[in-house]
Design a protein around this motif. Structure first.
Motif, PDB file in Angstrom:
ATOM      1  N   TYR A   1       0.839  -1.211   0.000  1.00 33.23           N
ATOM      2  CA  TYR A   1       0.000   0.000   0.000  1.00 33.23           C
ATOM      3  C   TYR A   1       0.867   1.251   0.000  1.00 33.23           C
ATOM      4  N   THR A   2       0.488   2.186  -0.855  1.00 30.54           N
ATOM      5  CA  THR A   2       1.249   3.422  -0.964  1.00 30.54           C
ATOM      6  C   THR A   2       0.283   4.599  -1.035  1.00 30.54           C
ATOM      7  N   SER A   3       0.733   5.739  -0.515  1.00 28.42           N
ATOM      8  CA  SER A   3      -0.174   6.881  -0.414  1.00 28.42           C
ATOM      9  C   SER A   3      -0.102   7.774  -1.630  1.00 28.42           C
TER      10      SER A   3
ATOM     11  N   VAL B   1      18.233   5.203  -0.306  1.00 28.24           N
ATOM     12  CA  VAL B   1      16.992   5.382  -1.063  1.00 28.24           C
ATOM     13  C   VAL B   1      15.906   6.010  -0.202  1.00 28.24           C
ATOM     14  N   GLY B   2      14.922   6.580  -0.857  1.00 31.34           N
ATOM     15  CA  GLY B   2      13.699   6.963  -0.152  1.00 31.34           C
ATOM     16  C   GLY B   2      13.388   8.435  -0.200  1.00 31.34           C
ATOM     17  N   GLU B   3      14.417   9.260  -0.243  1.00 31.58           N
ATOM     18  CA  GLU B   3      14.233  10.709  -0.252  1.00 31.58           C
ATOM     19  C   GLU B   3      15.499  11.303  -0.825  1.00 31.58           C
ATOM     20  N   PRO B   4      15.488  12.608  -1.073  1.00 31.16           N
ATOM     21  CA  PRO B   4      16.699  13.212  -1.622  1.00 31.16           C
ATOM     22  C   PRO B   4      17.876  13.030  -0.661  1.00 31.16           C
TER      23      PRO B   4
ATOM     24  N   HIS C   1      25.756   5.765  -2.267  1.00 28.31           N
ATOM     25  CA  HIS C   1      25.285   5.837  -3.644  1.00 28.31           C
ATOM     26  C   HIS C   1      23.770   6.020  -3.627  1.00 28.31           C
ATOM     27  N   ASP C   2      23.310   7.168  -4.111  1.00 27.54           N
ATOM     28  CA  ASP C   2      21.874   7.433  -4.104  1.00 27.54           C
ATOM     29  C   ASP C   2      21.182   6.559  -5.150  1.00 27.54           C
ATOM     30  N   THR C   3      20.020   6.016  -4.772  1.00 31.41           N
ATOM     31  CA  THR C   3      19.203   5.248  -5.723  1.00 31.41           C
ATOM     32  C   THR C   3      17.780   5.784  -5.652  1.00 31.41           C
ATOM     33  N   PHE C   4      17.140   5.863  -6.781  1.00 33.46           N
ATOM     34  CA  PHE C   4      15.777   6.386  -6.843  1.00 33.46           C
ATOM     35  C   PHE C   4      14.847   5.309  -7.397  1.00 33.46           C
ATOM     36  N   TRP C   5      13.729   5.111  -6.752  1.00 32.18           N
ATOM     37  CA  TRP C   5      12.688   4.219  -7.261  1.00 32.18           C
ATOM     38  C   TRP C   5      11.457   4.372  -6.400  1.00 32.18           C
ATOM     39  N   GLN C   6      10.441   3.543  -6.656  1.00 34.04           N
ATOM     40  CA  GLN C   6       9.153   3.698  -5.974  1.00 34.04           C
ATOM     41  C   GLN C   6       8.510   2.335  -5.729  1.00 34.04           C
ATOM     42  N   THR C   7       7.489   2.346  -4.898  1.00 36.66           N
ATOM     43  CA  THR C   7       6.674   1.149  -4.711  1.00 36.66           C
ATOM     44  C   THR C   7       6.219   0.637  -6.082  1.00 36.66           C
TER      45      THR C   7
ATOM     46  N   SER D   1      23.220  14.233  -6.812  1.00 37.34           N
ATOM     47  CA  SER D   1      22.475  13.722  -7.969  1.00 37.34           C
ATOM     48  C   SER D   1      22.048  12.272  -7.718  1.00 37.34           C
ATOM     49  N   MET D   2      20.909  11.910  -8.292  1.00 36.79           N
ATOM     50  CA  MET D   2      20.397  10.537  -8.130  1.00 36.79           C
ATOM     51  C   MET D   2      21.083   9.571  -9.087  1.00 36.79           C
ATOM     52  N   GLY D   3      21.904  10.108 -10.012  1.00 38.32           N
ATOM     53  CA  GLY D   3      22.597   9.226 -10.944  1.00 38.32           C
ATOM     54  C   GLY D   3      21.858   9.082 -12.255  1.00 38.32           C
TER      55      GLY D   3
ATOM     56  N   GLY E   1       5.502  10.984 -10.692  1.00 37.59           N
ATOM     57  CA  GLY E   1       4.961  11.963  -9.740  1.00 37.59           C
ATOM     58  C   GLY E   1       6.068  12.753  -9.059  1.00 37.59           C
ATOM     59  N   ASP E   2       7.260  12.752  -9.668  1.00 34.18           N
ATOM     60  CA  ASP E   2       8.390  13.500  -9.103  1.00 34.18           C
ATOM     61  C   ASP E   2       8.959  14.425 -10.163  1.00 34.18           C
ATOM     62  N   ARG E   3       9.513  15.544  -9.698  1.00 30.61           N
ATOM     63  CA  ARG E   3      10.148  16.473 -10.636  1.00 30.61           C
ATOM     64  C   ARG E   3      11.664  16.385 -10.539  1.00 30.61           C
TER      65      ARG E   3
ATOM     66  N   TRP F   1      18.742  15.078 -11.373  1.00 29.27           N
ATOM     67  CA  TRP F   1      18.759  15.888 -10.150  1.00 29.27           C
ATOM     68  C   TRP F   1      17.326  16.040  -9.662  1.00 29.27           C
ATOM     69  N   PHE F   2      17.062  15.541  -8.483  1.00 29.11           N
ATOM     70  CA  PHE F   2      15.704  15.560  -7.914  1.00 29.11           C
ATOM     71  C   PHE F   2      15.323  16.979  -7.515  1.00 29.11           C
ATOM     72  N   VAL F   3      14.086  17.362  -7.798  1.00 27.92           N
ATOM     73  CA  VAL F   3      13.629  18.694  -7.430  1.00 27.92           C
ATOM     74  C   VAL F   3      12.556  18.612  -6.336  1.00 27.92           C
ATOM     75  N   GLY F   4      11.595  17.728  -6.508  1.00 29.40           N
ATOM     76  CA  GLY F   4      10.546  17.604  -5.489  1.00 29.40           C
ATOM     77  C   GLY F   4       9.410  16.771  -6.027  1.00 29.40           C
ATOM     78  N   ARG F   5       8.431  16.508  -5.206  1.00 25.81           N
ATOM     79  CA  ARG F   5       7.269  15.749  -5.670  1.00 25.81           C
ATOM     80  C   ARG F   5       6.385  16.655  -6.510  1.00 25.81           C
ATOM     81  N   ASP F   6       5.657  16.025  -7.383  1.00 23.77           N
ATOM     82  CA  ASP F   6       4.764  16.778  -8.246  1.00 23.77           C
ATOM     83  C   ASP F   6       3.344  16.772  -7.677  1.00 23.77           C
TER      84      ASP F   6
ATOM     85  N   ILE G   1       3.414  13.677   1.258  1.00 23.89           N
ATOM     86  CA  ILE G   1       4.472  14.132   2.177  1.00 23.89           C
ATOM     87  C   ILE G   1       5.461  12.990   2.380  1.00 23.89           C
ATOM     88  N   ASN G   2       6.746  13.305   2.227  1.00 27.01           N
ATOM     89  CA  ASN G   2       7.790  12.301   2.438  1.00 27.01           C
ATOM     90  C   ASN G   2       8.474  12.624   3.765  1.00 27.01           C
ATOM     91  N   THR G   3       8.095  11.900   4.800  1.00 27.48           N
ATOM     92  CA  THR G   3       8.676  12.175   6.112  1.00 27.48           C
ATOM     93  C   THR G   3       9.606  11.025   6.497  1.00 27.48           C
TER      94      THR G   3
HETATM   95  C1  6R9 Z   1      11.605   3.030  -2.704  1.00 30.32           C
HETATM   96  C2  6R9 Z   1      10.636   4.009  -2.133  1.00 30.32           C
HETATM   97  C3  6R9 Z   1       8.772   6.691  -3.580  1.00 30.32           C
HETATM   98  C4  6R9 Z   1       9.010   8.168  -3.566  1.00 30.32           C
HETATM   99  C5  6R9 Z   1       9.484   8.699  -4.882  1.00 30.32           C
HETATM  100  C6  6R9 Z   1      10.182   9.967  -4.452  1.00 30.32           C
HETATM  101  C7  6R9 Z   1      10.847   9.546  -3.151  1.00 30.32           C
HETATM  102  C8  6R9 Z   1      12.628   7.745  -3.443  1.00 30.32           C
HETATM  103  C9  6R9 Z   1      14.390   8.969  -3.804  1.00 30.32           C
HETATM  104  C10 6R9 Z   1      13.275   9.826  -3.639  1.00 30.32           C
HETATM  105  C11 6R9 Z   1      14.595  11.670  -3.990  1.00 30.32           C
HETATM  106  C12 6R9 Z   1      15.667   9.576  -4.056  1.00 30.32           C
HETATM  107  N1  6R9 Z   1      12.208   9.021  -3.406  1.00 30.32           N
HETATM  108  N2  6R9 Z   1      13.951   7.693  -3.672  1.00 30.32           N
HETATM  109  N3  6R9 Z   1      13.376  11.162  -3.735  1.00 30.32           N
HETATM  110  N4  6R9 Z   1      15.705  10.920  -4.149  1.00 30.32           N
HETATM  111  N5  6R9 Z   1      16.769   8.843  -4.220  1.00 30.32           N
HETATM  112  O1  6R9 Z   1      11.027   4.902  -1.403  1.00 30.32           O
HETATM  113  O2  6R9 Z   1       9.334   3.856  -2.496  1.00 30.32           O
HETATM  114  O3  6R9 Z   1       7.848   4.577  -0.569  1.00 30.32           O
HETATM  115  O4  6R9 Z   1       6.964   4.342  -2.934  1.00 30.32           O
HETATM  116  O5  6R9 Z   1       8.477   6.220  -2.288  1.00 30.32           O
HETATM  117  O6  6R9 Z   1      10.036   8.511  -2.630  1.00 30.32           O
HETATM  118  O7  6R9 Z   1       9.247  10.963  -4.188  1.00 30.32           O
HETATM  119  O8  6R9 Z   1       8.405   8.904  -5.770  1.00 30.32           O
HETATM  120  P1  6R9 Z   1       8.078   4.716  -2.032  1.00 30.32           P
END
Ligand code: 6R9
Length: 572
Positions: A210-212, A329-332, A350-356, A375-377, A437-439, A449-454, A458-460
């Motif tokens: 489940y994701t919000s 992972v998870g946030e900037p 090493h920053d990694t970016f991805w989502q549920t 940078s996220m790479g 859903g991210d800029r 380069w991550f800017v913010g959510r679109d 809220i990413n806490t």
């Molecule tokens: C794996 C995970 C996804 C959202 C994503 C973005 C933020 C994840 C990030 C990042 C900046 C990174 N996010 N990685 N923002 N830099 N390296 O976190 O999944 O819980 O679905 O969150 O988290 O906004 O869209 P999930």
């Protein structure tokens, strides 16, 4: 000590030549074959002769330790699968895991998959209402839980007619269990050596996370067994897992990182992993790395910032020389944190970016690649990514311009739908691209380069919370007339929840009421969702059609330009 020679070829070469066939071949999978994540992470590894190798080193909060080999895990996941089958659980039914990071959570995940049901992991810190929303949506049939969380489940059982089994993994027999409840002790149960694993195919549903989102209640991202094709190879190439690594993923399997890389990624590679079921404390974490000689560490920016706050002296008390690769992972991940980690650990995070929804890492810094801190790479080989124009949704050719991150659909671990919510799923696509859903912007060298959510999510501390869910909970409080929830800046958690509230007549906006409302949300939803600050206001900014404009409130908190407010009804 594992070698530092990366599995991946130099990035450009790998990107040009990679196909998912590499992963399929290594996993021995061909179109039409049976593919079961539970089998791939346990039996298959044993068949490779690694049955006696440690799969899990687990440590609890009081320092107690448990160790399981791949063969132990193979048998215990069979035991769980067999137990569920005997309860009458059918393939395709949803089985929830609502536990702290105990071994039963990890093996339960694979056990559910082995018998063909869909596994629904939920964060154990959730309160009754968060739990109810998700169990009700999934029409969950059974739930695994611990004694300590049982009251939260009991609170809502009457509202869940489909829930037939509440499985308590640590029942001590001191108090009688109630209707529907059954005790199950994994470590004492008979070990099942041979189990007929469910013959799932590539598209058979596996995990429901489940994701919000911005609007509506959380959505169940539905994954399939084929996702392992992505998770296996990204764990190998990005996390650089090697046979003799000792790996630690700090994420909780209530969230996707804790399953894609805290279960599937590592074990499908036959790698030993450590789990620490204890709260965050810098000394505890460093001691854990030292004690188990952890070599690969996958964590999150909030934790890294919290470690930074504790300072450099504490690091020196420990021998952390076993570490050879770090990822986040998870946030900037801010540049300062990347530079700090090089200073204190001698290694970059090493920053990694991805989502549920993506199921696997899609943009990342790779071992051996030049890191640009902050940078996220670059996109993972096999993933076609771009940024698209905010309005036209066409890919932006020019470098350095901010757009929305978009991915070409079709990688193996992509979410297949949202549970019972195909229309929201469809809304994520435009002009042949999936929108994250991210800029972000892409620089001259192809770095993102991550800017913010679109959106308003809220990413806490790396956890996404949906404003709608919190606003709905707030409205249930007798004093609250209207509410709007936004993220406000926070030095460690990046964002925390802030609520704006208008009160019903007869209520006074005082500190007592603020605390009472905060607590009300914490109990209903979770500590994550609890507003850290409440501002009582006379009115909320609304569009002419009556929608609350969170974006205006958010911009104020961040000291940003408010942007186009031509549809605003009232001025705050
Ligand atoms: C794996 C995970 C996804 C959202 C994503 C973005 C933020 C994840 C990030 C990042 C900046 C990174 N996010 N990685 N923002 N830099 N390296 O976190 O999944 O819980 O679905 O969150 O988290 O906004 O869209 P999930």
């Amino acid at each position: 000590m594992p070698t530092n020679q990366p599995h991946m070829r130099p990035y450009e070469e790998e990107y040009a030549n990679f196909t998912w066939e590499t992963s399929r071949k290594e996993l021995g999978y061909k179109d039409g074959d049976v593919i079961n994540i539970g089998e791939y992470c346990t039996d298959r590894i044993c068949r490779q002769g690694k049955g006696d190798k440690l799969a899990l080193i687990w440590e609890g909060h009081s320092g107690e330790e448990k160790r399981y080999t791949f063969n132990d895990m193979r048998q215990l996941t069979n035991t769980i699968a067999d137990f569920l089958q005997k309860l009458g659980i059918q393939p395709g039914e949803r089985v929830c895991l609502f536990m702290d990071k105990v071994p039963e959570l990890y093996f339960g995940f694979l056990g559910v998959l082995k018998m063909g049901a869909i596994v629904q992991p939920l964060f154990s810190a959730f309160g009754s209402e968060s739990l109810l929303t998700r169990l009700d949506n999934a029409k969950t049939r059974a739930i695994f839980t611990q004694k300590k969380h049982l009251p939260k489940v009991r609170n809502i059982t009457k509202d869940l007619p489909e829930l037939k089994h509440i499985i308590v993994v640590d029942d001590d027999g001191l108090k009688p269990l109630r209707e529907l409840e059954v005790a199950f002790h994994m470590d004492k149960a008979e070990r099942i050596d041979k189990f007929d694993i469910y013959p799932s195919l590539a598209e058979t549903p596996s995990v429901l996370h489940y994701t919000s989102g911005t609007t509506g209640q959380p959505k169940g991202a539905q994954h399939v067994h084929y996702s392992i094709i992505s998770q296996y190879i990204t764990a190998k190439y990005v996390l650089d897992l090697k046979d003799d690594d000792i790996y630690w993923c700090t994420a909780d399997p209530g969230w996707v990182t804790g399953t894609s890389y805290g279960i599937i990624g590592a074990w499908s590679n036959g790698v030993t992993q450590c789990v620490l079921d204890a709260g965050f404390k810098a000394e505890t974490w460093y001691k854990f790395i030292e004690k188990h000689k952890i070599s690969m560490w996958y964590s999150a920016p909030t934790a890294i910032r919290a470690l930074m706050k504790e300072g450099n002296e504490v690091v020196k008390k420990f021998d952390l020389s076993s570490l050879r690769h770090l990822a986040s992972v998870g946030e900037p991940l801010n540049a300062e944190a990347v530079i700090w980690s090089k200073e204190v650990f001698g290694l970059y995070f090493h920053d990694t970016f991805w989502q549920t929804e993506t199921g696997c890492i899609v943009i990342s810094n790779y071992p051996g690649m030049k890191i640009k801190p902050g940078s996220m790479g670059k996109p993972f080989p096999g993933i076609e990514a771009t940024v698209v124009d905010l309005k036209t949704h066409e890919p932006i050719e020019k470098k350095g311009i901010v757009g929305m991150i978009a991915l070409k659909p079709g990688w193996p671990s992509m979410v297949r739908t949202y549970w019972n919510n195909e229309s929201t799923y469809k809304s994520k696509f435009s002009k042949g691209w999936y929108h994250c859903g991210d800029r972000a912007s892409i620089d001259e060298d192809g770095y993102y380069w991550f800017v913010g959510r679109d959106d308003d999510v809220i990413n806490t501390g790396g956890h996404l919370v949906g404003p709608f869910e919190i606003e709905s909970a707030l409205l249930e409080h007798p004093a609250v007339a209207e509410s709007a929830v936004v993220g406000k800046p926070d030095p460690v958690n990046m964002e925390v929840v802030k609520a704006f509230i208008t009160l019903k007549p007869g209520f006074n906006s005082d500190k007592m009421l603020e605390l009472e409302i905060m607590n009300f949300v914490r109990k209903k939803l979770s500590a994550l969702a609890m507003p850290q600050e409440i501002e009582f206001v006379d009115s909320l900014p609304k569009t002419r059609s009556g929608k609350i404009m969170r974006r205006v409130l958010r911009a104020k908190e961040w000291g940003e330009e408010i942007g186009d407010i031509s549809t605003l009804e009232n001025d705050m």
